[in-house]
Design a protein around this motif. Structure first.
Motif, PDB file in Angstrom:
ATOM      1  N   ALA A 127      50.836 -31.070  -3.857  1.00 58.19           N
ATOM      2  CA  ALA A 127      50.970 -29.674  -4.280  1.00 58.19           C
ATOM      3  C   ALA A 127      52.216 -29.029  -3.703  1.00 58.19           C
ATOM      4  O   ALA A 127      52.877 -28.215  -4.366  1.00 58.19           O
ATOM      5  N   ALA A 128      52.582 -29.384  -2.471  1.00 58.91           N
ATOM      6  CA  ALA A 128      53.735 -28.767  -1.821  1.00 58.91           C
ATOM      7  C   ALA A 128      55.042 -29.072  -2.538  1.00 58.91           C
ATOM      8  O   ALA A 128      56.024 -28.331  -2.400  1.00 58.91           O
ATOM      9  N   ALA A 129      55.079 -30.158  -3.316  1.00 62.91           N
ATOM     10  CA  ALA A 129      56.301 -30.535  -4.029  1.00 62.91           C
ATOM     11  C   ALA A 129      56.378 -29.937  -5.424  1.00 62.91           C
ATOM     12  O   ALA A 129      57.401 -30.071  -6.096  1.00 62.91           O
ATOM     13  N   LYS A 130      55.304 -29.279  -5.868  1.00 63.14           N
ATOM     14  CA  LYS A 130      55.260 -28.741  -7.231  1.00 63.14           C
ATOM     15  C   LYS A 130      55.803 -27.312  -7.267  1.00 63.14           C
ATOM     16  O   LYS A 130      55.093 -26.358  -7.595  1.00 63.14           O
ATOM     17  N   ALA A 131      57.060 -27.170  -6.928  1.00 70.06           N
ATOM     18  CA  ALA A 131      57.673 -25.847  -6.923  1.00 70.06           C
ATOM     19  C   ALA A 131      57.787 -25.322  -8.340  1.00 70.06           C
ATOM     20  O   ALA A 131      58.119 -26.071  -9.276  1.00 70.06           O
ATOM     21  N   GLU A 132      57.523 -24.032  -8.520  1.00 65.44           N
ATOM     22  CA  GLU A 132      57.569 -23.427  -9.848  1.00 65.44           C
ATOM     23  C   GLU A 132      58.934 -23.566 -10.479  1.00 65.44           C
ATOM     24  O   GLU A 132      59.061 -23.693 -11.704  1.00 65.44           O
ATOM     25  N   ASP A 133      59.995 -23.568  -9.641  1.00 68.76           N
ATOM     26  CA  ASP A 133      61.355 -23.638 -10.175  1.00 68.76           C
ATOM     27  C   ASP A 133      61.893 -25.058 -10.269  1.00 68.76           C
ATOM     28  O   ASP A 133      63.087 -25.271 -10.475  1.00 68.76           O
ATOM     29  N   SER A 134      61.012 -26.066 -10.137  1.00 65.30           N
ATOM     30  CA  SER A 134      61.490 -27.449 -10.186  1.00 65.30           C
ATOM     31  C   SER A 134      61.705 -27.963 -11.594  1.00 65.30           C
ATOM     32  O   SER A 134      62.403 -28.958 -11.809  1.00 65.30           O
ATOM     33  N   PHE A 135      61.104 -27.292 -12.595  1.00 67.36           N
ATOM     34  CA  PHE A 135      61.241 -27.713 -13.988  1.00 67.36           C
ATOM     35  C   PHE A 135      61.074 -26.463 -14.837  1.00 67.36           C
ATOM     36  O   PHE A 135      61.348 -25.356 -14.382  1.00 67.36           O
ATOM     37  N   PHE A 136      60.605 -26.598 -16.076  1.00 62.04           N
ATOM     38  CA  PHE A 136      60.478 -25.403 -16.905  1.00 62.04           C
ATOM     39  C   PHE A 136      59.233 -24.614 -16.487  1.00 62.04           C
ATOM     40  O   PHE A 136      58.271 -25.179 -15.945  1.00 62.04           O
TER      41      PHE A 136
END
Length: 369
Positions: A296-305
């Motif tokens: 979860a910590a790697a799933k940044a909102e700004d990492s993709f669309f």
């Protein structure tokens, strides 16, 4: 068979009439039955199409086959085969200036490539690293790659990582690196290895990095929608980058394929990694592939669309639905308007166009779910 009563047919015909795409192919199948193939518009069922990022699951399976053969380990440092990527420098934040770096705390591993967590990848918002990737022609675009495999890897290696390996997620570049890695492991042409190890055993006779000249008439034109929604041709039929011979080593690039070829690949996955009674990919590795591997910590909102991570995870080379009515579904799309998914019950679906991904294509995929 061509399914004239298939419920997909009116959906595809509607989208053709609306200008979503000049032609669409859809396939529905399951491991123990014949495929249903539906076409609408001017895209014939045997067209050889640019599948772009639907290459990622294929390269993933090729990598996992080397893992099950003991030639590669998921936690092996990739620098063993790719010394260009040893001793990486890492930006203190993904948007830092290129000289604001610290040493990598751990090496990039094969697992990091499969999960898009190597530290390399698309930078979705303007920043110094994005500017540098545009300048050295490593920024991912819808257009074909601009550099050969070695030149591309060297250019990428000149840049710092966006984050420490295994701690963040960025799309795309890890799989270009993976393709080059596989070519080093097999000590030869990646395309030749894919052909003998996967394509020929599965009957994928038209899949490769380029279309042979003798088959170029089966390659349709590629399109995108302009600002008014009108289809504009961006690559000609029977010509362009995808027609042989390749301009340079394409180990980091993306494949062309057909509906029947990709259905053979999807059917093998849907059958638990088995084809004609032979294990293509071990059940344990297939389970890793189709299970969310990103913390979860790697799933940044700004990492993709925006919204990508809502009910979605990433396994090895595929997105995974983690909640809702389609939980357990996995698959991926290609930037030239292609998509596939496999459901837990073994059914699978493929939709192929040759129109660049955008709002209209996304509506098509949503309508065919």
């Amino acid at each position: 068979m061509v399914g004239m009563t298939n419920p997909l047919l009116p959906i595809l015909e509607d989208h053709v009439s609306r200008g979503t795409a000049p032609g669409i192919i859809a396939v529905r199948g399951r491991p123990d039955g014949p495929d249903e193939v539906v076409t609408a518009g001017d895209l014939p069922a045997d067209a050889i199409v640019r599948i772009q990022s639907m290459t990622k699951p294929i390269v993933t399976v090729a990598a996992l086959r080397l893992v099950q053969d003991g030639r590669l380990g998921l936690d092996d440092p990739v620098a063993r085969w790719l010394p260009e990527l040893a001793d990486r420098q890492v930006l203190r934040t993904p948007t830092s200036s290129l000289d604001d770096v610290e040493p990598a705390e751990s090496p990039i591993t094969v697992r990091d490539l499969l999960t898009n967590m190597s530290g390399y990848g698309m930078m979705p918002a303007p920043c110094p690293l994005q500017d540098a990737m545009i300048a050295n022609r490593t920024q991912a675009r819808q257009e074909p790659v601009a550099l050969g495999a070695q030149e591309w890897l060297d250019a990428l290696a000149d840049l710092p990582l966006a984050f420490q390996p295994g701690t963040g997620w960025r799309y795309h570049h890890s799989f270009g690196i993976l393709g080059i890695l596989l070519s080093r492991v097999v000590e030869g042409s990646l395309e030749d290895h894919l052909r003998t190890d996967l394509f020929e055993p599965l009957g994928m006779v038209d899949t490769g990095y380029t279309v042979p000249i003798a088959q170029a008439h089966r390659l349709p034109a590629a399109y995108r929608h302009d600002e008014s929604g009108t289809l504009v041709e961006i690559e000609p039929a029977a010509g362009g980058f995808s027609v042989a011979p390749a301009p340079f080593d394409l180990s980091h690039s993306e494949l062309v394929s057909t509906a029947s070829d990709y259905a053979a690949f999807a059917r093998m996955l849907a059958a638990g990694g088995i084809h004609d009674g032979r294990i293509v990919i071990d059940a344990e590795l297939l389970d890793l592939m189709r299970t969310d591997q990103v913390p979860a910590a790697a799933k940044a909102e700004d990492s993709f669309f925006p919204g990508f991570w809502n009910g979605t995870g990433w396994g090895f080379g595929v997105a995974v639905v983690t909640e809702g009515e389609h939980a357990g579904r996995y698959g991926w799309s290609g930037g030239q308007g292609t998509d596939f998914h496999i459901d837990p019950d073994g059914t699978f679906q493929i939709v192929l166009t040759q129109v660049e991904m955008g709002e209209a294509i996304m509506e098509l995929f949503a309508d065919t779910v």
